[in-house]
Enzyme design. Sequence first.
Site, mmCIF file in Angstrom:
data_model
loop_
_atom_site.group_PDB
_atom_site.id
_atom_site.type_symbol
_atom_site.label_atom_id
_atom_site.label_comp_id
_atom_site.label_asym_id
_atom_site.label_seq_id
_atom_site.Cartn_x
_atom_site.Cartn_y
_atom_site.Cartn_z
ATOM 1 N N THR A 14 2.272 -4.366 4.244
ATOM 2 C CA THR A 14 2.217 -4.693 5.932
ATOM 3 C C THR A 14 1.855 -6.060 6.283
ATOM 4 O O THR A 14 2.257 -6.337 7.378
ATOM 5 C CB THR A 14 1.208 -3.552 6.545
ATOM 6 O OG1 THR A 14 0.071 -3.630 6.141
ATOM 7 C CG2 THR A 14 1.789 -1.973 6.419
ATOM 8 N N ASP A 15 1.300 -6.759 5.469
ATOM 9 C CA ASP A 15 0.636 -7.955 5.903
ATOM 10 C C ASP A 15 1.956 -8.858 6.270
ATOM 11 O O ASP A 15 1.590 -9.566 7.297
ATOM 12 C CB ASP A 15 -0.080 -8.952 4.536
ATOM 13 C CG ASP A 15 -1.218 -8.141 3.947
ATOM 14 O OD1 ASP A 15 -1.621 -7.005 4.332
ATOM 15 O OD2 ASP A 15 -1.909 -8.941 3.096
ATOM 16 N N THR A 49 0.743 -1.098 -0.033
ATOM 17 C CA THR A 49 -0.035 -0.028 0.084
ATOM 18 C C THR A 49 0.869 1.183 0.188
ATOM 19 O O THR A 49 0.359 2.420 -0.668
ATOM 20 C CB THR A 49 -1.022 -0.227 1.037
ATOM 21 O OG1 THR A 49 -1.662 -1.188 1.130
ATOM 22 C CG2 THR A 49 -1.865 1.329 1.356
ATOM 23 N N LYS A 56 2.253 -7.686 13.378
ATOM 24 C CA LYS A 56 1.005 -6.849 12.988
ATOM 25 C C LYS A 56 0.032 -7.366 13.737
ATOM 26 O O LYS A 56 -0.346 -8.711 13.662
ATOM 27 C CB LYS A 56 0.869 -7.220 11.379
ATOM 28 C CG LYS A 56 -0.504 -6.279 11.107
ATOM 29 C CD LYS A 56 -0.369 -6.415 9.580
ATOM 30 C CE LYS A 56 -1.770 -5.417 9.112
ATOM 31 N NZ LYS A 56 -1.781 -5.156 7.906
HETATM 32 N N1 GLU Z 1 -1.986 -6.950 1.219
HETATM 33 C C1 GLU Z 1 -0.873 -5.857 0.517
HETATM 34 C C2 GLU Z 1 0.735 -6.099 1.224
HETATM 35 O O1 GLU Z 1 0.837 -6.514 2.325
HETATM 36 C C3 GLU Z 1 -1.105 -4.677 0.849
HETATM 37 C C4 GLU Z 1 -1.544 -4.309 2.260
HETATM 38 C C5 GLU Z 1 -0.511 -3.284 3.065
HETATM 39 O O2 GLU Z 1 0.583 -2.899 2.282
HETATM 40 O O3 GLU Z 1 -0.918 -2.835 4.082
HETATM 41 O O4 GLU Z 1 1.388 -6.127 0.308
#
Ligand code: GLU
Length: 425
Positions: free
Chosen positions: A160-161, A83, A239
Site C-alpha cells: 500500500t505504501d 502486506t 494514501k
Molecule cells: N511497506 C510494504 C509495502 O508497501 C508493506 C505495507 C503494505 O502493504 O501496506 O509493500
Amino acid sequence: MNPGDRIRVTTETQTFEGILLPRSELEDEDHITIKLDNGYNIGLRGGRTEVLGEEEHLQVFPEIELEKKEGLPEISMIATGGTIASRLDYRTGGVHMLMEPREIFFTTPELAELVSLKKVVSPFRVGSESMTFKEYPIIAELAAKELNEGVAGVVVTHGTDTLHYTAAILSFMLQGLKKPVCLVGAQRSPDRGSFDGAMNLICSAITAGFSDIGEVVIVMHGETSDTYCSVLRGTKVRKMHTTRRDAFQPINGRELGRVWPSGSIEYLSDYRAREDTDVHADTALQEKVALLKAHPNCNPELLNYLVDNHYKGVLIEATALGHLPTDTVNPEYSWISAIKRAREEGVAIAFATQCLYGRVNPYVYTNGRIMFNLGVLYAEDMLPEVAFLKLAWVLGHTENEEEIRRMMLHNYAGEITMRSLLERW
Ligand code: GLU
C-alpha cells in the site's frame, strides 16, 4: 516447546492458547510471547505450559486449482508483494511475503467461487517502497497481455505504501484501456483480526469481473468497518493515513463507485465505460526525473545538483498556488537563478501543489508569474506524485518543449479536472 508450536499457558488467573513466537532480542528469559487466535500477541511471565500441537501444521496451505468456471467472468491476477501477499513467519515473528502467489487463497478462499481465475502471475515480489521504474512496465505489459487475451479485468496485488504511484503510472501506460485494472492492498497483515486484505481482494475481483468501469482503479476499504470498498480513480487517489483501513481517499475527485463483498456495485460518478477493445502498453519512461518539495529554508543548490547530474525533469511540490522562494532576505535562497539555469539547460520543471487539494495558479501572485515566465509548467490539480510520474512518462516520449507542455496538460486518465470540487476528505 519450539517456536511455532501451539501451546496453552495457565496462569494463576487465566488460560491462554496460541502459537509460541520466537523470543526477540529485546525479550528477557522470564517471558514468552504467544500469538492468540484473534491475531494479537501477548507476553506472559510464568504459568504452566502445555504443548497442544507441533509446528508442522502451520505450514500447510490449501491448494486451489485455477479452473475455468462456466458462467463466471474470467480475471487474471498479478501479485507483486506487500502486506496483502504476506503471512506471519512463526520462526521469526515477522511478516513475510508469500512464497507462492496462489497462497493468497489461504486468506481469501471465497475468491475461487466469485470469479474464474485464469492466471495468477508474480513477476517479482517487493515491498512497494522498493519499486523502481523497472517494475512499472512489467506490470503494464502483463496487464495488457491478459486483457488482450480476453479476460474481463485484472487485479494487481501490491503493497500500500506506493499503491497510488503504481495506479497513476498504469493509468498513463495503459493506452486505450476500456476494462477494469484494479490495484489492491492491505493495511493490516493476515495474522491479525483486523486483516482487510480478504475483503479488499473480494471487492477488487468483483470490480474486475463484473463492473462497467474501464479504468485503472484502487479498490480498498471505504470506511474502517468491513462494509464496502471504494473504487477510486488511479490518478485521483492517495494514501492519507499510515494505518487506517480506509487510508486511500479520493483527492480532487470523487469515488467512482462502491462495491460490497456481497457482490453489489453502486456507481457514484462519471467513469470511462467498459468496452471490449485492445489496450496498448506504452511504457517509455525517463529515469532522470526527480520530485522535490519546497519548504522554508529550502536551498536552490538542490536543483543545481539535479541539473549538474543531467536530470531531464523535476516536479516541484511547490507551496500553495505554486510558489517557490523568490524574495528571500538572503538572496542565496532565492530559486530564480536556479530555475532560470535549469530551463536554459532544457530541464522541464513542473509545479504541483503541496496542499494536495485545489490547483496551482500562476496568475495570482507575482511569485507565480515570475516562475511561469521562466517556463515552469503549472500542473493544474494533479497530485504531486501523479504529475511526477506523468512527467517521467511524457519525457520518455519527447524532449520537445512544446510537446512536453501539450502532453503534460492533456488529460489522459482523469488526472486533470476542469472544475475544482467542494468535497474533501
Ligand atoms: N511497506 C510494504 C509495502 O508497501 C508493506 C505495507 C503494505 O502493504 O501496506 O509493500
